[in-house]
Design a protein around this motif. Structure first.
Motif, PDB file in Angstrom:
ATOM      1  N   ARG A   1      -6.979   3.358  -8.558  1.00 43.00           N
ATOM      2  CA  ARG A   1      -7.037   3.635  -7.126  1.00 43.00           C
ATOM      3  C   ARG A   1      -6.072   2.730  -6.373  1.00 43.00           C
ATOM      4  O   ARG A   1      -6.020   1.534  -6.601  1.00 43.00           O
ATOM      5  CB  ARG A   1      -8.451   3.432  -6.611  1.00 43.00           C
ATOM      6  N   TYR A   2      -5.306   3.342  -5.546  1.00 42.34           N
ATOM      7  CA  TYR A   2      -4.385   2.584  -4.715  1.00 42.34           C
ATOM      8  C   TYR A   2      -4.846   2.799  -3.281  1.00 42.34           C
ATOM      9  O   TYR A   2      -5.044   3.936  -2.868  1.00 42.34           O
ATOM     10  CB  TYR A   2      -2.955   3.116  -4.847  1.00 42.34           C
ATOM     11  N   PHE A   3      -5.038   1.688  -2.558  1.00 48.00           N
ATOM     12  CA  PHE A   3      -5.591   1.917  -1.224  1.00 48.00           C
ATOM     13  C   PHE A   3      -4.940   1.048  -0.174  1.00 48.00           C
ATOM     14  O   PHE A   3      -4.310   0.041  -0.468  1.00 48.00           O
ATOM     15  CB  PHE A   3      -7.105   1.696  -1.237  1.00 48.00           C
ATOM     16  N   LYS A   4      -5.118   1.464   1.029  1.00 44.23           N
ATOM     17  CA  LYS A   4      -4.669   0.674   2.168  1.00 44.23           C
ATOM     18  C   LYS A   4      -5.683   0.839   3.275  1.00 44.23           C
ATOM     19  O   LYS A   4      -5.996   1.955   3.686  1.00 44.23           O
ATOM     20  CB  LYS A   4      -3.295   1.156   2.629  1.00 44.23           C
ATOM     21  N   GLN A   5      -6.179  -0.302   3.719  1.00 44.88           N
ATOM     22  CA  GLN A   5      -7.253  -0.264   4.700  1.00 44.88           C
ATOM     23  C   GLN A   5      -6.702  -0.670   6.066  1.00 44.88           C
ATOM     24  O   GLN A   5      -5.927  -1.603   6.171  1.00 44.88           O
ATOM     25  CB  GLN A   5      -8.335  -1.241   4.245  1.00 44.88           C
TER      26      GLN A   5
ATOM     27  N   LYS B   1       0.830   3.095  12.366  1.00 46.24           N
ATOM     28  CA  LYS B   1       1.904   3.666  11.575  1.00 46.24           C
ATOM     29  C   LYS B   1       2.409   2.590  10.661  1.00 46.24           C
ATOM     30  O   LYS B   1       2.628   1.467  11.069  1.00 46.24           O
ATOM     31  CB  LYS B   1       3.007   4.098  12.520  1.00 46.24           C
ATOM     32  N   MET B   2       2.604   2.926   9.431  1.00 47.72           N
ATOM     33  CA  MET B   2       2.935   1.874   8.501  1.00 47.72           C
ATOM     34  C   MET B   2       3.572   2.447   7.246  1.00 47.72           C
ATOM     35  O   MET B   2       3.245   3.537   6.818  1.00 47.72           O
ATOM     36  CB  MET B   2       1.642   1.170   8.129  1.00 47.72           C
ATOM     37  N   GLU B   3       4.459   1.675   6.739  1.00 44.88           N
ATOM     38  CA  GLU B   3       5.037   2.039   5.445  1.00 44.88           C
ATOM     39  C   GLU B   3       4.492   1.074   4.419  1.00 44.88           C
ATOM     40  O   GLU B   3       4.572  -0.130   4.602  1.00 44.88           O
ATOM     41  CB  GLU B   3       6.551   1.876   5.495  1.00 44.88           C
ATOM     42  N   VAL B   4       3.951   1.589   3.379  1.00 44.66           N
ATOM     43  CA  VAL B   4       3.424   0.710   2.347  1.00 44.66           C
ATOM     44  C   VAL B   4       3.889   1.210   0.992  1.00 44.66           C
ATOM     45  O   VAL B   4       4.340   2.349   0.858  1.00 44.66           O
ATOM     46  CB  VAL B   4       1.880   0.678   2.353  1.00 44.66           C
TER      47      VAL B   4
END
Lengths: 873, 301
Positions: free
Chosen positions: B285-289, B165-168
């Motif tokens: 592109r906006y990403f979070k891995q 769980k994360m807020e970015v």
């Protein structure tokens, strides 16, 4: 050119899309035929991918959607067969379709299988529906989302776990059904509203139009809701309506609010509305203002500060490049809440957020209120009115919920909140409310007055209404009670009625006054007290007099006549059996009409005069009974009034009319045995004749009238009578044209021979008159000879002959057969003289006269004897 | 003639069979020549029992200095082709030196073999298990026969399996909060989660979830990292507004995943990542891995 080109492009895209669907559908069917499930799913997903287009307008997209929809029906059929044959379990299928990589095809397939799944009853409908409606969140594109959810709604319609449905679940089953529909509705509405805020500003109108085309997709949900059996009044009141309204209010979109309010009103039953009136109405003042564009777009929402706790600096990496590898990396935010925040907490937070929005909405109510709420409210009231009208049994319900009071206060609030709502809007509302009050509470006149009072309040402080729509509405407002009660009397009891009328411009005011009068005429309403008359004339004062010096020069003459004729008719219809009251009425009317000015008096005075005379006659009829000092209604008094009135007319000037009226009065006075009054009227008539009647033709008419009236007078003493007859004969002889003189003079002969028991019978003076007439006829003849060279008409002689015959027959001793004989011969000679012009009418007249004589001779008896002496050669 | 042929052809056929070969589960593996073949599946500490049948070609005898069977676990790095690192090597002598005239079968058994690593066939590395029968001969080359088999090790359900769980976000531009229900998934698992949009000021076109495999081989300066996108799963179509939450439900079964391998024999690692990608209307592109652990769950059936 450009729009055409755009349309062409769109057609092309649509054609491409349709082709794509057909192509993939073909392969899908082939796979279906060979029972190749995997392939079938692949092609169906490809087929549905055509729906991912962003290039079509809603209209065209719909066409595309329908194509896909047809194919999906077939696919669903296949799924159903497949699962029932046991080739594949529906659970597996439900998972299998979710492997599709693209969200839109995936969800269409999921809904399709979901439908089969529910039908199979392998899982409770409510769980599946909940899953479907949740998963559909994946499509956030407004148009595609709307159609997807519309598809969901379509396939689920007959599968809701409603009470009595085969999918009915546990105790809370209706709730589940409602929850599902509501949620789908809310999501759809959000998408629909969002459409408005996407894309360039200049296409706003186009978007609005497109959105309008889509509105039924959203509204259908409400229809479905209303179709759910289990939604009873309690449920509607407790959960359905508040939820729907919350959505409507919070969406802050004018188009949506208006449409949805309308939907709510249309789809749910009347009695529900009645019972939830308060809730429904309380939402109204919270709606968007009509003209102000809802600026509270997403943008506005976004700029709101975050929750205090969340406003923490964020590490940012912004290598803002378009290149593939330079993509932006979302940075991780510091994770503050320890542990895993539960689902519930999440939910609570979201709700808090929503409440935040709510309260903000209320705060802003003052600043920027509602949509075109008036239409909404009007519709609601119209529906309720119709409902009330449909059956009397429901009326107690209305009373019980105090529908009127609620509506009234709601409207008050709305108007108060919308400071700059145009008057027409407010008035429209009042019209609806009034209609409602009239239908539901016909016995509560005070309600009607309340409405009118509110209207006055709204209009007060403003100049006359210029807006034609607004005035039209006021006319409607004012006409409504008239129609309902069929009687102006009711309206007269409403203190605010006249005040509302005051706000009309003079033209409309007249129209309204006409409406009132026509209503009276149509219903032959009897206005029977002076107070009412007073009030009534106050109402129609636009017709009675010029108001505020309004100059209506370009007034249409015919309209004016029409109006004044109506007033005249109105005056005739005023009646009370009690003479005293009637007198008061007459006084009241008089007071008003005397203000009418020269143009109106000729129309309004005569009816008043005759109305008064009617009263006089009535009094005269009961002469014996009434008496005494205190009785105000004496003929004398009336005559005084009449005198004044006619005097006003004579100064207008309209002398001929006044003269006639004087004569009428004189005659009435005669019948009442008041000689001085009668004499006075005659005097007035004569004065008018002498001073005002100048036209010779008018004089002729007037003199004949005078002669006629005077002839019937029987109360005058010898002296008075002599004076009057003498005067009359004198006037007769002074007429301009000889034939007129002649005719007037021979007519005067009747003044001396009243053919009844104790009438004057002065044969000598009769003869004198006739002789004088003959002389004048002779002179006329000679004048004709002198000027035209031919003798004039003998008609005059023949007419005189007839007079002779009349008096001869009546037994005037001065008229002898020899005199008649002489006259006949004279005429014969005249007719045979050389320069006589042949006049067929005169010839015929003479021939007939002679034939009459012969006839009388042959009749036998005393008459024949009398005629014996006359020889008709 | 026979002699000539015999010079090029092995003088005997060797067949390695597993005693429970018929019933044992099989898996497909890719062979060197690109073909796939079905091989039996074992797991660590199982007994590998079977027999080797050596059948000389008719009329021939096989002279040997001994017959042995080996069980080998090998790691093969492609950039270092030809070099095998045997991390497991067990030998059973089947026969003493002598001659074989006719078909002869040798039972063999490796009991409770420790096979800590799973078979793996990646981009740059291969881990495989083989049974190797060698007939040693003098003067001439040994006769060798291989038999592949596959090893799969099952893990129990992890006791701790926290959600991710994360807020970015990018300041004043995009703030999201995402949640995946677990951090460890088995191969047939479903990823459930949601993405909650806290702030959206960019025009998002769509959002997808990628499953990426990162295979790193070698160590130190010779580390090779290969990343492969195994799945692209569209989560959302269109632009959300603040407050929207988008559900995630991704079934892992359709994808060819392996468990996560960490530092296998100091030679390689295979890790899996979930990559959440948002694409805006300008195709940025906006990403979070996020790494996830994948394990093989013992199938209950």
């Amino acid at each position: 050119m450009a729009p055409d080109a755009a349309a062409e492009d769109e057609d092309k895209w649509l054609a491409e899309g349709v082709a794509g669907i057909q192509h993939n559908a073909f392969y899908m069917h082939r796979s279906l035929d060979s029972n190749n499930l995997k392939e079938a799913l692949k092609f169906s997903a490809q087929m549905l991918s055509e729906l991912r287009t962003s290039r079509l307008s809603p209209h065209k997209y719909y066409e595309l959607y329908m194509r896909a929809f047809d194919e999906l029906r077939k696919l669903e059929l296949f799924f159903r067969e497949e699962t029932s044959r046991g080739n594949c379990s529906v659970v597996d299928l439900y998972e299998l379709v979710q492997h599709a990589g693209n969200v839109l095809p995936r969800l269409y397939l999921l809904c399709t299988v979901g439908s089969v799944y529910i039908k199979s009853k392998e899982a409770p409908a409510k769980d599946l529906l909940k899953d479907l409606v949740e998963m559909c969140r994946g499509v956030q594109h407004p148009l595609r989302g709307l159609f997807l959810r519309s598809y969901l709604s379509q396939i689920s319609r007959d599968k809701l776990p409603d009470i009595g449905s085969e999918y009915e679940g546990d105790a809370d089953t209706v709730n589940d059904a409602v929850e599902f529909v509501l949620q789908n509705f809310i999501e759809m509405n959000k998408l629909w509203v969002r459409m408005q805020h996407q894309g360039p500003f200049r296409e706003k109108e186009k978007r609005e139009k497109e959105r309008n085309e889509l509105r039924d997709l959203v509204g259908k949900n409400l229809h479905v809701l209303s179709q759910i059996e289990g939604v009873d009044l309690d449920m509607y009141k407790e959960s359905v309506l508040p939820r729907v309204l919350e959505q409507v209010v919070n969406c802050k979109d004018e188009l949506a609010q208006f449409y949805l309010m309308d939907c709510i009103i249309q789809v749910f039953p009347d009695e529900y509305h009645l019972q939830t009136l308060e809730t429904l109405l309380s939402a109204c003042p919270q709606l968007q203002l009509h003209h102000q564009k809802s600026s509270c777009s997403d943008e506005g929402l976004l700029s709101q500060p975050q929750h205090p706790g969340e406003a923490v600096a964020v590490a940012v990496s912004c290598s803002n490049t378009v290149e593939g590898e330079g993509a932006q990396h979302l940075c991780r935010r510091e994770k503050r809440r320890q542990g895993s925040r539960g689902e519930q907490e999440e939910e609570r937070r979201r709700r808090g957020r929503q409440q935040l929005l709510c309260s903000r909405g209320i705060l802003e109510k003052q600043l920027r209120p509602t949509v075109d709420i008036k239409t909404v409210l009007s519709q609601l009231m119209d529906r309720l009115s119709n409902y009330a009208a449909s059956s009397t049994e429901v009326l107690p319900e209305f009373l019980q919920v105090e529908a009127f009071a609620k509506l009234n206060s709601a409207i008050g609030k709305v108007i108060e909140a919308q400071v700059d709502m145009p008057s027409v809007g407010a008035i429209t509302l009042f019209v609806s409310l009034l209609t409602f009050a009239l239908r539901v509470h016909p016995d509560r006149l005070d309600y009607v007055d309340q409405v009118l009072g509110a209207c006055v309040k709204k209009l007060s402080g403003k100049a006359k209404l210029e807006d034609s729509k607004a005035t039209k509405q006021i006319v409607a407002l004012l006409s409504a009670p008239l129609e309902k009660y069929n009687s102006v009397v009711t309206a007269l009891e409403l203190p605010n009625y006249a005040q509302v009328m005051d706000h009309l411009d003079s033209g409309t005011n007249k129209v309204m006054a006409m409406v009132i009068i026509q209503s009276i005429m149509k219903n032959t309403t009897c206005i029977s007290t002076a107070d009412k008359v007073e009030a009534l004339f106050e109402l129609i004062k636009g017709l009675i007099r010029d108001i505020d010096g309004a100059q209506d020069d370009e007034l249409d003459e015919e309209d004016f006549k029409e109006e004044q004729n109506s007033v005249a008719r109105l005056i005739h219809i005023l009646h009370n059996d009690d003479p005293d009251e009637m007198l008061k009425i007459i006084c009241a009317v008089q007071k008003h009409i005397l203000l009418g000015g020269p143009k109106r008096l000729p129309f309004t005075v005569p009816p008043l005069v005759f109305s008064a005379l009617k009263l006089v006659r009535r009094l005269q009829g009961q002469d014996g009974d009434v008496g005494g000092e205190e009785v105000p209604a004496t003929p004398k008094k009336i005559f005084q009034i009449l005198h004044q009135t006619i005097e006003a007319l004579s100064s207008v000037p309209s002398p001929e009319l006044a003269l006639r009226l004087y004569l009428q009065c004189a005659e009435a006075a005669n019948d009442c045995d008041v000689e001085p009054v009668a004499y006075e009227f005659f005097t007035q008539a004569f004065v008018l004749y002498e001073e005002e009647v100048t036209d010779s033709k008018a004089q002729v008419t007037a003199i004949h009238l005078i002669i006629g009236t005077l002839q019937r007078m029987n109360i005058f003493g010898v002296e008075n009578r002599d004076t009057l007859t003498h005067k009359t004969t004198g006037y007769s002889a002074k007429l301009l044209k000889k034939p007129d003189q002649c005719r007037a003079v021979y007519a005067c002969s009747h003044l001396f021979w009243i053919d009844d028991q104790d009438g004057t019978k002065d044969g000598e003076r009769v003869l004198l008159c006739l002789k004088r007439a003959l002389r004048i006829a002779n002179a006329a003849q000679q004048m004709a000879n002198a000027t035209k060279g031919s003798s004039g008409s003998v008609a005059l002689f023949i007419e005189i002959l007839n007079k002779y015959l009349y008096f001869f027959e009546k037994g005037n001793p001065q008229i002898t057969s020899s005199v008649i004989q002489g006259l006949i011969e004279l005429i014969t000679t005249e007719m045979q003289s050389e320069n006589a012009t042949s006049e067929p009418s005169a010839d015929a007249f003479f021939a007939r006269t002679l034939r009459y004589i012969e006839f009388q001779q042959q009749k036998g008896g005393s008459v024949a004897e009398k005629y014996e002496a006359i020889k008709v050669s | 003639m026979n002699y000539l042929i015999g010079a090029f052809k092995p003088p005997c056929n060797i067949a390695i069979t597993f005693s429970d070969g018929k019933t044992r589960k099989q898996a497909s593996i890719k062979k060197d020549n690109g073909k796939t073949a079905m091989v039996p599946v074992f797991q660590s500490l199982e007994n590998i029992v079977g027999e080797v049948a050596i059948e000389p070609i008719q009329g021939k005898k096989v002279e040997h200095t001994g017959v042995k069977i080996e069980l080998l676990g090998q790691i093969e790095l492609y950039f270092d082709r030809g070099n095998f690192y045997d991390f497991t090597s067990l030998v059973r002598e089947l026969d003493v030196p002598g001659e074989i005239y006719e078909k002869k079968t040798y039972p063999f058994e490796f009991s409770s073999v420790e096979m800590p690593y799973e078979s793996y066939n990646g981009t740059n590395v291969r881990l495989r298990y083989i049974l190797k029968v060698t007939i040693s001969r003098n003067y001439v080359s040994n006769i060798v026969e291989y038999r592949d088999f596959c090893v799969r090790n099952y893990s129990p359900q992890p006791t701790i399996n926290n959600s991710i769980k994360m807020e970015v976000g990018i300041e004043d531009c995009l703030h999201i909060e995402f949640e995946y229900n677990k951090s460890k998934y088995h191969l047939k698992d479903v990823i459930i989660g949601k993405i909650y949009f806290l702030l959206v000021r960019i025009k998002i076109k769509n959002m997808e979830l990628e499953i990426r495999r990162r295979e790193s081989t070698g160590s130190g300066p010779n580390t090779y990292v290969e990343t492969e996108t195994l799945a692209k799963f569209e989560l959302m179509d269109g632009a959300p507004v603040r407050g929207e939450s988008i559900p995630i439900r991704l079934f892992l079964s359709p994808y060819e995943l392996t468990p996560t391998y960490r530092n296998i024999n100091n030679k390689f690692s295979v890790k899996y990542y979930l990559n959440l990608v948002l694409v805006d209307e300008e195709d940025r592109r906006y990403f979070k891995q996020q790494e996830i652990t994948i394990y093989r769950l013992q199938e209950t059936s």
